[in-house]
Scaffold this motif. Structure first.
Motif, PDB file in Angstrom:
ATOM      1  N   MET A 253       0.283  -7.681  10.636  1.00  0.00           N
ATOM      2  CA  MET A 253      -0.856  -8.580  10.467  1.00  0.00           C
ATOM      3  C   MET A 253      -0.499  -9.815   9.650  1.00  0.00           C
ATOM      4  SD  MET A 253      -4.205  -6.128  10.048  1.00  0.00           S
ATOM      5  CE  MET A 253      -3.594  -5.179   8.639  1.00  0.00           C
ATOM      6  N   MET A 254       0.565  -9.725   8.851  1.00  0.00           N
ATOM      7  CA  MET A 254       0.971 -10.855   8.011  1.00  0.00           C
ATOM      8  C   MET A 254       2.122 -11.659   8.620  1.00  0.00           C
ATOM      9  SD  MET A 254      -1.157 -10.329   5.536  1.00  0.00           S
ATOM     10  CE  MET A 254      -2.100  -8.924   4.873  1.00  0.00           C
ATOM     11  N   GLN A 255       2.540 -11.316   9.835  1.00  0.00           N
ATOM     12  CA  GLN A 255       3.747 -11.932  10.388  1.00  0.00           C
ATOM     13  C   GLN A 255       3.602 -13.437  10.626  1.00  0.00           C
ATOM     14  OE1 GLN A 255       4.741 -10.159  14.145  1.00  0.00           O
ATOM     15  NE2 GLN A 255       2.698 -10.464  15.021  1.00  0.00           N
ATOM     16  N   GLN A 256       2.354 -13.913  10.759  1.00  0.00           N
ATOM     17  CA  GLN A 256       2.165 -15.348  10.997  1.00  0.00           C
ATOM     18  C   GLN A 256       2.300 -16.168   9.726  1.00  0.00           C
ATOM     19  OE1 GLN A 256      -0.247 -13.226  10.581  1.00  0.00           O
ATOM     20  NE2 GLN A 256      -2.067 -14.147   9.689  1.00  0.00           N
ATOM     21  N   LEU A 257       2.359 -15.502   8.572  1.00  0.00           N
ATOM     22  CA  LEU A 257       2.464 -16.204   7.292  1.00  0.00           C
ATOM     23  C   LEU A 257       3.900 -16.652   7.034  1.00  0.00           C
ATOM     24  CD1 LEU A 257       0.287 -13.880   5.013  1.00  0.00           C
ATOM     25  CD2 LEU A 257      -0.443 -15.910   6.278  1.00  0.00           C
ATOM     26  N   SER A 258       4.043 -17.600   6.143  1.00  0.00           N
ATOM     27  CA  SER A 258       5.380 -18.021   5.727  1.00  0.00           C
ATOM     28  C   SER A 258       6.039 -16.918   4.907  1.00  0.00           C
ATOM     29  CB  SER A 258       5.282 -19.286   4.870  1.00  0.00           C
ATOM     30  OG  SER A 258       4.644 -18.985   3.629  1.00  0.00           O
ATOM     31  N   ASP A 259       7.346 -17.014   4.748  1.00  0.00           N
ATOM     32  CA  ASP A 259       8.057 -16.025   3.925  1.00  0.00           C
ATOM     33  C   ASP A 259       7.482 -15.987   2.515  1.00  0.00           C
ATOM     34  OD1 ASP A 259       9.671 -15.518   6.088  1.00  0.00           O
ATOM     35  OD2 ASP A 259      11.398 -16.652   5.327  1.00  0.00           O
ATOM     36  N   GLN A 260       7.185 -17.144   1.980  1.00  0.00           N
ATOM     37  CA  GLN A 260       6.636 -17.215   0.621  1.00  0.00           C
ATOM     38  C   GLN A 260       5.287 -16.534   0.538  1.00  0.00           C
ATOM     39  OE1 GLN A 260       6.274 -21.219  -0.864  1.00  0.00           O
ATOM     40  NE2 GLN A 260       5.449 -20.570  -2.838  1.00  0.00           N
ATOM     41  N   ALA A 261       4.430 -16.738   1.534  1.00  0.00           N
ATOM     42  CA  ALA A 261       3.107 -16.130   1.528  1.00  0.00           C
ATOM     43  C   ALA A 261       3.195 -14.612   1.685  1.00  0.00           C
ATOM     44  CB  ALA A 261       2.242 -16.724   2.638  1.00  0.00           C
ATOM     45  N   ARG A 262       4.088 -14.134   2.546  1.00  0.00           N
ATOM     46  CA  ARG A 262       4.260 -12.688   2.700  1.00  0.00           C
ATOM     47  C   ARG A 262       4.762 -12.068   1.407  1.00  0.00           C
ATOM     48  NH1 ARG A 262       6.332 -14.143   7.739  1.00  0.00           N
ATOM     49  NH2 ARG A 262       8.475 -13.839   7.006  1.00  0.00           N
ATOM     50  N   ALA A 263       5.666 -12.764   0.724  1.00  0.00           N
ATOM     51  CA  ALA A 263       6.169 -12.257  -0.560  1.00  0.00           C
ATOM     52  C   ALA A 263       5.030 -12.125  -1.566  1.00  0.00           C
ATOM     53  CB  ALA A 263       7.258 -13.177  -1.105  1.00  0.00           C
ATOM     54  N   ALA A 264       4.078 -13.039  -1.513  1.00  0.00           N
ATOM     55  CA  ALA A 264       2.914 -12.961  -2.404  1.00  0.00           C
ATOM     56  C   ALA A 264       2.074 -11.740  -2.077  1.00  0.00           C
ATOM     57  CB  ALA A 264       2.079 -14.234  -2.290  1.00  0.00           C
ATOM     58  N   VAL A 265       1.731 -11.562  -0.814  1.00  0.00           N
ATOM     59  CA  VAL A 265       0.859 -10.462  -0.402  1.00  0.00           C
ATOM     60  C   VAL A 265       1.478  -9.108  -0.714  1.00  0.00           C
ATOM     61  CG1 VAL A 265      -0.181  -9.316   1.598  1.00  0.00           C
ATOM     62  CG2 VAL A 265      -0.300 -11.809   1.386  1.00  0.00           C
ATOM     63  N   PHE A 266       2.776  -8.974  -0.491  1.00  0.00           N
ATOM     64  CA  PHE A 266       3.432  -7.677  -0.640  1.00  0.00           C
ATOM     65  C   PHE A 266       4.090  -7.470  -2.007  1.00  0.00           C
ATOM     66  CE2 PHE A 266       3.075  -7.987   3.977  1.00  0.00           C
ATOM     67  CZ  PHE A 266       2.548  -6.734   4.260  1.00  0.00           C
ATOM     68  N   GLY A 267       3.765  -8.301  -2.973  1.00  0.00           N
ATOM     69  CA  GLY A 267       4.315  -8.023  -4.293  1.00  0.00           C
ATOM     70  C   GLY A 267       3.986  -9.010  -5.385  1.00  0.00           C
ATOM     71  N   GLU A 268       4.155 -10.300  -5.110  1.00  0.00           N
ATOM     72  CA  GLU A 268       4.038 -11.263  -6.198  1.00  0.00           C
ATOM     73  C   GLU A 268       2.618 -11.386  -6.739  1.00  0.00           C
ATOM     74  OE1 GLU A 268       5.786 -14.874  -4.755  1.00  0.00           O
ATOM     75  OE2 GLU A 268       7.808 -13.998  -4.666  1.00  0.00           O
ATOM     76  N   THR A 269       1.623 -11.316  -5.861  1.00  0.00           N
ATOM     77  CA  THR A 269       0.240 -11.397  -6.342  1.00  0.00           C
ATOM     78  C   THR A 269      -0.075 -10.224  -7.254  1.00  0.00           C
ATOM     79  OG1 THR A 269      -0.498 -12.585  -4.371  1.00  0.00           O
ATOM     80  CG2 THR A 269      -2.188 -11.498  -5.689  1.00  0.00           C
ATOM     81  N   ALA A 270       0.265  -9.021  -6.822  1.00  0.00           N
ATOM     82  CA  ALA A 270       0.002  -7.830  -7.630  1.00  0.00           C
ATOM     83  C   ALA A 270       0.783  -7.862  -8.938  1.00  0.00           C
ATOM     84  CB  ALA A 270       0.343  -6.569  -6.840  1.00  0.00           C
ATOM     85  N   SER A 271       2.030  -8.308  -8.875  1.00  0.00           N
ATOM     86  CA  SER A 271       2.851  -8.376 -10.091  1.00  0.00           C
ATOM     87  C   SER A 271       2.222  -9.309 -11.119  1.00  0.00           C
ATOM     88  CB  SER A 271       4.259  -8.859  -9.749  1.00  0.00           C
ATOM     89  OG  SER A 271       4.926  -7.929  -8.929  1.00  0.00           O
ATOM     90  N   ARG A 272       1.734 -10.431 -10.650  1.00  0.00           N
ATOM     91  CA  ARG A 272       1.102 -11.390 -11.558  1.00  0.00           C
ATOM     92  C   ARG A 272      -0.257 -10.872 -12.057  1.00  0.00           C
ATOM     93  NH1 ARG A 272       1.043 -14.992  -8.225  1.00  0.00           N
ATOM     94  NH2 ARG A 272      -1.135 -14.943  -7.559  1.00  0.00           N
ATOM     95  N   PHE A 273      -1.068 -10.357 -11.156  1.00  0.00           N
ATOM     96  CA  PHE A 273      -2.412  -9.904 -11.516  1.00  0.00           C
ATOM     97  C   PHE A 273      -2.362  -8.755 -12.527  1.00  0.00           C
ATOM     98  CE2 PHE A 273      -6.208  -7.292 -10.949  1.00  0.00           C
ATOM     99  CZ  PHE A 273      -7.227  -8.230 -10.960  1.00  0.00           C
ATOM    100  N   TYR A 274      -1.503  -7.774 -12.253  1.00  0.00           N
ATOM    101  CA  TYR A 274      -1.413  -6.602 -13.134  1.00  0.00           C
ATOM    102  C   TYR A 274      -0.364  -6.753 -14.233  1.00  0.00           C
ATOM    103  CZ  TYR A 274      -4.490  -4.028  -9.968  1.00  0.00           C
ATOM    104  OH  TYR A 274      -5.552  -3.603  -9.227  1.00  0.00           O
ATOM    105  N   ARG A 275       0.301  -7.899 -14.253  1.00  0.00           N
ATOM    106  CA  ARG A 275       1.262  -8.201 -15.312  1.00  0.00           C
ATOM    107  C   ARG A 275       2.331  -7.114 -15.418  1.00  0.00           C
ATOM    108  NH1 ARG A 275      -3.184 -10.598 -19.720  1.00  0.00           N
ATOM    109  NH2 ARG A 275      -3.859 -12.312 -18.369  1.00  0.00           N
ATOM    110  N   ILE A 276       3.006  -6.915 -14.281  1.00  0.00           N
ATOM    111  CA  ILE A 276       4.071  -5.916 -14.242  1.00  0.00           C
ATOM    112  C   ILE A 276       5.418  -6.611 -14.117  1.00  0.00           C
ATOM    113  CG2 ILE A 276       2.552  -4.181 -13.267  1.00  0.00           C
ATOM    114  CD1 ILE A 276       3.776  -4.631 -10.569  1.00  0.00           C
ATOM    115  N   ASP A 277       6.471  -5.848 -14.388  1.00  0.00           N
ATOM    116  CA  ASP A 277       7.798  -6.454 -14.393  1.00  0.00           C
ATOM    117  C   ASP A 277       8.606  -5.996 -13.194  1.00  0.00           C
ATOM    118  OD1 ASP A 277       8.213  -3.864 -15.213  1.00  0.00           O
ATOM    119  OD2 ASP A 277       8.680  -4.384 -17.289  1.00  0.00           O
ATOM    120  N   GLY A 278       9.882  -5.745 -13.378  1.00  0.00           N
ATOM    121  CA  GLY A 278      10.803  -5.550 -12.266  1.00  0.00           C
ATOM    122  C   GLY A 278      10.712  -4.218 -11.579  1.00  0.00           C
TER     123      GLY A 278
END
Length: 284
Positions: A253-278
């Motif tokens: 469902m996310m395949q139409q997004l850019s690589d950067q946007a997919r990276a956000a959906v599958f990790g970066e947004t959650a990492s930032r929101f929940y303030r998690i690390d590596g």
């Protein structure tokens, strides 16, 4: 880093899972980190957020104990009695543990749609915001206006809408203009995010990337990828499908997004929101 922003653990003998009746017999068994690990490894998941499944502080402490023993679990969203005069003390105690990331009252199970707008609840959520905690909104479409009121009352509180607010899509039903309009309105609040999770269960038999795409397209268009996060809702997911199938569906469902946007959906947004690390060392 790939993050599962929404999954659960439970131990039945603890005795506070009031919702576990015969309708969920298929998942009425102990679910612990060792049960998640094969799914996480197969799908390349580096980190997860464990979300409360019982309205007790005891369960929150149980989840924190699990998180302390398994580095895949990067955070816990727990429960506190937000109506209580003791909530502030409990929030401060829990927030001393860096794995405690936020709170989730089980709003979908509370009869009063505007429960979250009570003065006592808003006061305690303001304290949560001051402590750097977030708020998971376990809601149905009837709650969308109340969440708008919450965002206005406590503008510093980071909010994420679980399961896209559970749109009514069972068997192919249209989510409706009211859901679309209210979700778009909530997206105007910069502190509100949305989880693409739980949709297989809301649709039921026959769910697929094709059937769920309209819901996903709407929330992405309104919130943007930088405020969207993917979650499995496992093991509740098992009532309608498998971890791998839902992960593959979400990827499709996310395949139409850019690589950067997919990276956000599958990790970066959650990492930032929940303030998690590596990444967790258990899943390198």
């Amino acid at each position: 880093m790939v993050v599962d922003a929404h999954q659960h653990f439970w131990k039945i003998a603890r005795g506070d899972y009031f919702w576990m009746d015969d309708n969920v017999a298929a998942i009425r068994r102990d679910i612990l980190p060792e049960d998640l690990m094969p799914h996480a490894k197969a799908c390349g998941i580096h980190a997860t957020i464990a979300v409360q499944a019982a309205p007790t502080v005891a369960e929150t402490d149980f989840l924190l104990e699990l998180a302390e023993g398994n580095s895949l679990i990067k955070g816990v969203v727990g429960w506190v009695d937000l109506e209580s005069g003791h909530a502030a003390k409990e929030l401060k105690r829990l927030s001393a543990n860096p794995l405690f990331k936020g709170v989730r009252p089980m709003l979908q199970d509370i009869e009063a749609t505007d429960w979250v707008l009570q003065a006592s609840v808003l006061s305690n959520l303001s304290i949560a915001a001051d402590l750097g905690l977030s708020f998971d909104a376990l809601i149905q479409p009837r709650h969308l206006q109340a969440i708008d009121g919450l965002a206005r009352a406590v503008p510093d509180l980071r909010v994420v809408i679980d399961h896209c607010a559970k749109p009514v899509i069972a068997g192919g039903s249209d989510a409706g203009d009211v859901w679309r309009r209210n979700m778009a309105h909530l997206a105007s609040h910069e502190q509100i995010h949305c989880k693409v999770s739980g949709l297989a269960n809301e649709y039921g038999a026959g769910w697929s990337a094709k059937t769920l795409q309209p819901i996903v397209d709407h929330v992405i268009s309104e919130f943007g990828a930088d405020r969207i996060m993917w979650g499995s809702d496992w093991p509740v997911l098992e009532l309608e499908g498998s971890y791998a199938d839902w992960f593959d569906c979400a990827q499709s469902m996310m395949q139409q997004l850019s690589d950067q946007a997919r990276a956000a959906v599958f990790g970066e947004t959650a990492s930032r929101f929940y303030r998690i690390d590596g990444p967790g060392r258990d899943n390198q």
